[in-house]
Motif scaffolding. Structure first.
Motif, mmCIF file in Angstrom:
data_model
loop_
_atom_site.group_PDB
_atom_site.id
_atom_site.type_symbol
_atom_site.label_atom_id
_atom_site.label_comp_id
_atom_site.label_asym_id
_atom_site.label_seq_id
_atom_site.Cartn_x
_atom_site.Cartn_y
_atom_site.Cartn_z
ATOM 1 N N LYS A 42 44.945 32.043 48.644
ATOM 2 C CA LYS A 42 44.300 31.517 47.442
ATOM 3 C C LYS A 42 42.970 32.232 47.195
ATOM 4 O O LYS A 42 42.639 32.570 46.058
ATOM 5 N N ALA A 43 42.203 32.466 48.263
ATOM 6 C CA ALA A 43 40.905 33.142 48.116
ATOM 7 C C ALA A 43 41.097 34.589 47.667
ATOM 8 O O ALA A 43 40.370 35.075 46.794
ATOM 9 N N LEU A 44 42.070 35.275 48.238
ATOM 10 C CA LEU A 44 42.324 36.660 47.840
ATOM 11 C C LEU A 44 42.805 36.723 46.389
ATOM 12 O O LEU A 44 42.420 37.628 45.641
ATOM 13 N N ASP A 45 43.610 35.755 45.988
ATOM 14 C CA ASP A 45 44.057 35.680 44.598
ATOM 15 C C ASP A 45 42.870 35.424 43.672
ATOM 16 O O ASP A 45 42.769 36.020 42.595
ATOM 17 N N TRP A 46 41.948 34.555 44.083
ATOM 18 C CA TRP A 46 40.733 34.267 43.303
ATOM 19 C C TRP A 46 39.938 35.551 43.075
ATOM 20 O O TRP A 46 39.482 35.813 41.969
ATOM 21 N N LEU A 47 39.797 36.364 44.122
ATOM 22 C CA LEU A 47 39.063 37.624 44.017
ATOM 23 C C LEU A 47 39.780 38.621 43.115
ATOM 24 O O LEU A 47 39.146 39.331 42.336
ATOM 25 N N GLU A 48 41.101 38.670 43.209
ATOM 26 C CA GLU A 48 41.875 39.569 42.347
ATOM 27 C C GLU A 48 41.730 39.169 40.876
ATOM 28 O O GLU A 48 41.592 40.028 39.996
ATOM 29 N N LYS A 49 41.732 37.868 40.611
ATOM 30 C CA LYS A 49 41.570 37.407 39.230
ATOM 31 C C LYS A 49 40.159 37.674 38.727
ATOM 32 O O LYS A 49 39.970 37.953 37.542
ATOM 33 N N LEU A 50 39.176 37.637 39.613
ATOM 34 C CA LEU A 50 37.816 38.006 39.223
ATOM 35 C C LEU A 50 37.786 39.465 38.803
ATOM 36 O O LEU A 50 37.192 39.813 37.778
#
Length: 158
Positions: A42-50
């Motif tokens: 979830k955190a890596l996905d959050w960073l990718e969406k950023l």
């Protein structure tokens, strides 16, 4: 998930250590640090969406002609997540030109994507730092925000 983002920011991004490119290696390190696999993803996905938000087309509610001095009307969900103190701080950051319309919307988008039951002003400050760090051309705003976060007051507080 927010704890993982903070860990990554403090240990890699903020310290200017070389950021891992290999997701498997980074995931292994985060597991060894005690984080759960699904929260890591979830955190890596959050960073990718950023990173995706840097494309101006990724923020459909902004137009190229949006005035910089526009008033932001928050949705009910945003008000639930961002209390008056957080919303006031966002407005303050706009007034001192740390955030512009685009980065403000990126911050709000990333705050709303967090799955934290409680969200406080200190959390918001870290999200703003993460957003500004990842948006090219906002180095001076990042430095100014960094000073706001890490500045120790001189002398006694009255």
């Amino acid at each position: 998930m927010f704890d993982i983002l903070m860990y990554l920011f403090e240990n890699y991004i903020h310290s200017e250590t070389e950021v891992f490119v290999d997701h498997d290696q980074l995931t292994d390190e985060l597991i060894k640090a005690g984080f759960e696999v699904d929260e890591i993803y979830k955190a890596l996905d959050w960073l990718e969406k950023l990173a995706d938000l840097q494309n101006s087309d990724a923020i459909p509610y902004l137009t190229k002609n949006s005035p910089n001095s526009s008033a932001r009307i928050y949705t009910e969900e945003e008000v639930m997540r961002l209390d008056a103190q957080c919303r006031g701080f966002i407005m303050f950051l706009e007034q001192i030109n740390v955030l512009d319309t685009e980065t403000r919307e990126m911050v709000i988008d990333r705050v709303m994507a967090l799955e934290t039951p409680e969200f406080m002003l200190d959390d918001l400050k870290w999200v703003v730092l993460m957003v500004l760090f990842n948006v090219p051309g906002h180095e001076s705003a990042y430095t100014q925000m960094e000073e706001l976060v890490f500045e120790e007051p001189d002398g006694p507080l009255h």
